[in-house]
Design an enzyme around this catalytic site. Structure first.
Site, PDB file in Angstrom:
ATOM      1  N   HIS A   1       0.862  -1.177   0.000  1.00  0.00           N
ATOM      2  CA  HIS A   1       0.000   0.000   0.000  1.00  0.00           C
ATOM      3  C   HIS A   1       0.903   1.233   0.000  1.00  0.00           C
ATOM      4  O   HIS A   1       2.027   1.201   0.485  1.00  0.00           O
ATOM      5  CB  HIS A   1      -0.867  -0.036   1.268  1.00  0.00           C
ATOM      6  CG  HIS A   1      -1.950   0.991   1.325  1.00  0.00           C
ATOM      7  ND1 HIS A   1      -1.706   2.304   1.657  1.00  0.00           N
ATOM      8  CD2 HIS A   1      -3.295   0.901   1.134  1.00  0.00           C
ATOM      9  CE1 HIS A   1      -2.845   2.976   1.662  1.00  0.00           C
ATOM     10  NE2 HIS A   1      -3.824   2.149   1.343  1.00  0.00           N
TER      11      HIS A   1
ATOM     12  N   CYS B   1      -4.620   2.484  -3.760  1.00  0.00           N
ATOM     13  CA  CYS B   1      -3.381   2.949  -3.112  1.00  0.00           C
ATOM     14  C   CYS B   1      -2.274   1.894  -3.241  1.00  0.00           C
ATOM     15  O   CYS B   1      -1.472   1.709  -2.326  1.00  0.00           O
ATOM     16  CB  CYS B   1      -3.615   3.295  -1.648  1.00  0.00           C
ATOM     17  SG  CYS B   1      -4.686   4.727  -1.425  1.00  0.00           S
TER      18      CYS B   1
END
Length: 426
Positions: free
Chosen positions: A135, A378
Site C-alpha cells: 500500500h 493505493c
C-alpha cells in the site's frame, strides 16, 4: 469450510443483525450489498453504543484530571489498550501505541527509525527493503526517509500469480539492510505473505522488521510475538471499530530505543526552556490529546471480535473467498489480479472485466445496490506490474454471504449486457 479445532461456526444471519448499515436500502429501494470491506468495515451496534455511552456519560480529557469524568475517561482509554494488547498477544500493554490510523503508525515507524541514534538510524550506504505489493502508506514514508537520509530503497518483485518473489532473498536483504517492511496481507491482490523467511533473513543481518497488518488484524488471529516482527501497524476502522484510531505495536526494547515522533503535551517527563526529557512507554509516542472516544470504540470492537472468535471469522472468510473465486472465474472475460485459488489468500479479490474501465463497472454495480471499490487501491505499482490501469475490488468480511457473491456475479452480467458484451462494446 474447515474450522480451527474448537472454533465455533459463525451464525452469519445473527451477526448481520448487529450491523445497522446492512439493513439499508439504496437506489430505488435496493438492498445494500456491501463488498467494500477492505476499505472500511461496517460497525456493529455494540461499538456504536460504546461511542454514545462515552460521549454522553464519560467525556473528558485523559491523564490530566482528578475529577470523576477524567478518571472514568482515563480508565476507558487505558482499558482499550489492555484489550488491544490481549487481542494481538502483546507481551506488555506498554507496547501498544495508539495512532490515528495505519498510515500514521507506519510514518511514525519510518521516521523514528531514520532519526535513531547509536547505529540504528538511516544514513548513506544503508538500505531499506519493501515489496512491490505494498500500500502507498508503506511505500511513500520509506521513500521520504531514504531520500532525506541518503539511504537506498530496494524491493522484492512479484510473480505472475501475485505472490512475492523471494528467490533472491539473500541478494535483496544484505548486511547493508537496516529495515525490512512488508504487508502481511495485500489489500489489492489478497495475497497472504509468508513472514518466516523475511523475518529470519532480516534479523540475521541485524535489520528491524516492520509489518503492515491492516488487512490481517480484522480477518485472522494476529499474534505479534509469534510473528517475530519488531513493529506492527494496523487500523481500527477495518475491524469494526471507528475511524480515527490505529495501532503501532512495538517490541518494548525497540520502542525504548527509538526517539519520539511528535513533541508536545503528555509525551514529556520534564520541560525547561533549554531541553526536555520524555515520558515512558507508550506515552512517549502519544503527544497531545489522543483519540479517546475512538480508542474506546476500538476496545468495543475488539470485545465483539473476540466474542465471535477470530478463528471462526477467518474460517468463514476463507469459505466466502473460495466461493467468490470459483464464481467469478465463471464470468466470461473476467481476469482476477492476484492468486486465483484460496490458499494463502485474504478476502479481497481484484479483477478486470474485459476492456471495461473499473469506474464504469463500479458505477453500474452501485445502481444495483452493490458497493465495490474501483481504482488502484493505493497500490499503483501493482497495477503497473500487471499492466492494468485500475481494478474493481470486491472484499468480504465476517457478515458477507454467498448470496452477496451471487448478487455480484449477476450484477457483472448486467454490466456486460449494459455495455454490449463480455468485453464491453458491441
Amino acid at each position: 469450510m474447515t474450522l480451527a479445532p474448537g472454533a465455533p461456526a459463525l451464525d452469519v444471519e445473527k451477526v448481520r443483525k448487529d450491523f445497522p448499515a446492512l439493513e439499508r436500502l439504496v437506489h430505488d429501494d435496493r438492498p445494500l450489498v456491501y463488498l467494500d470491506n477492505a476499505a472500511t468495515s461496517q460497525k456493529p451496534r455494540q461499538v456504536l453504543d460504546a461511542l454514545d455511552e462515552y460521549y454522553t456519560r464519560h467525556n473528558s480529557n485523559v491523564h490530566r484530571g482528578i475529577h470523576a469524568l477524567a478518571e472514568e475517561a482515563t480508565a476507558l482509554y487505558e482499558g482499550a489498550r489492555d484489550k488491544v494488547a490481549r487481542f494481538v498477544n502483546a507481551a506488555d500493554r506498554a507496547e501498544i501505541v495508539f495512532t490515528k490510523n495505519s498510515t500514521e503508525a507506519l510514518n511514525l515507524a519510518a521516521n523514528v527509525i531514520a532519526w535513531a541514534q547509536g547505529g540504528r538510524g538511516l544514513g548513506r550506504g544503508d538500505e531499506v527493503v519493501i515489496t512491490e505489493m505494498e500500500h502507498h502508506s508503506n511505500i511513500v514514508p520509506w521513500q521520504l526517509v531514504t531520500q532525506r537520509s541518503g539511504a537506498t530503497l530496494r524491493w522484492f518483485g512479484l510473480t505472475d500469480e501475485g505472490r512475492l518473489d523471494l528467490s533472491d532473498i539473500d541478494r535483496v536483504i544484505t548486511e547493508r539492510t537496516k529495515v525490512v517492511s512488508f504487508v502481511l496481507v495485500s489489500n489489492i491482490l489478497g495475497t497472504v505473505n509468508p513472514p518466516e523467511d523475511l523475518v529470519r533473513r532480516a534479523h540475521d543481518v541485524g535489520a528491524l522488521v516492520v509489518v503492515d497488518a491492516s488487512q490481517a488484524a480484522p480477518h485472522m488471529p494476529l499474534d505479534v510475538q509469534a510473528l517475530g516482527a519488531d513493529l506492527v501497524a494496523f487500523t481500527g476502522h477495518k475491524m469494526c471499530g471507528p475511524t480515527g484510531i490505529g495501532v503501532l505495536w512495538g517490541r518494548r526494547e525497540v520502542l525504548e530505543e527509538l526517539p519520539p515522533f511528535l513533541g508536545g503535551g503528555e509525551m514529556i517527563e520534564t520541560v525547561t526552556m533549554a531541553s526536555s526529557t520524555f515520558a515512558g512507554l507508550p506515552h512517549k509516542f502519544e503527544a497531545g490529546t489522543p483519540p479517546i472516544a475512538q480508542a474506546v470504540g476500538l476496545g468495543a470492537a475488539v470485545d465483539y471480535l473476540t466474542g465471535l472468535g477470530m478463528d471462526a471469522v477467518h474460517a468463514h472468510e476463507q469459505h466466502i473467498t473460495a466461493y467468490a473465486l470459483e464464481r467469478l472465474q465463471q464470468v466470461e472475460g473476467l481476469r482476477i489480479i492476484g492468486p486465483r485459488t484460496p490458499e494463502n489468500r485474504g478476502a479481497a479479490v481484484s479483477f478486470a472485466l474485459g476492456d471495461l474501465h473499473p469506474h464504469d463497472v463500479g458505477q453500474v454495480l452501485d445502481e444495483l445496490g452493490i458497493a465495490v471499490r474501483v481504482g488502484h487501491h493505493c497500490a499503483r505499482p501493482v497495477c503497473l506490474r500487471y499492466a492494468v490501469p485500475a481494478t474493481t475490488r470486491a472484499s468480504f468480511y465476517l457478515y458477507s454471504t454467498t448470496a452477496e457473491v451471487d448478487a455480484l456475479v449477476e450484477g457483472l452480467g448486467h454490466v456486460q449486457r449494459f455495455f454490449g458484451g463480455p468485453g464491453g462494446g458491441s
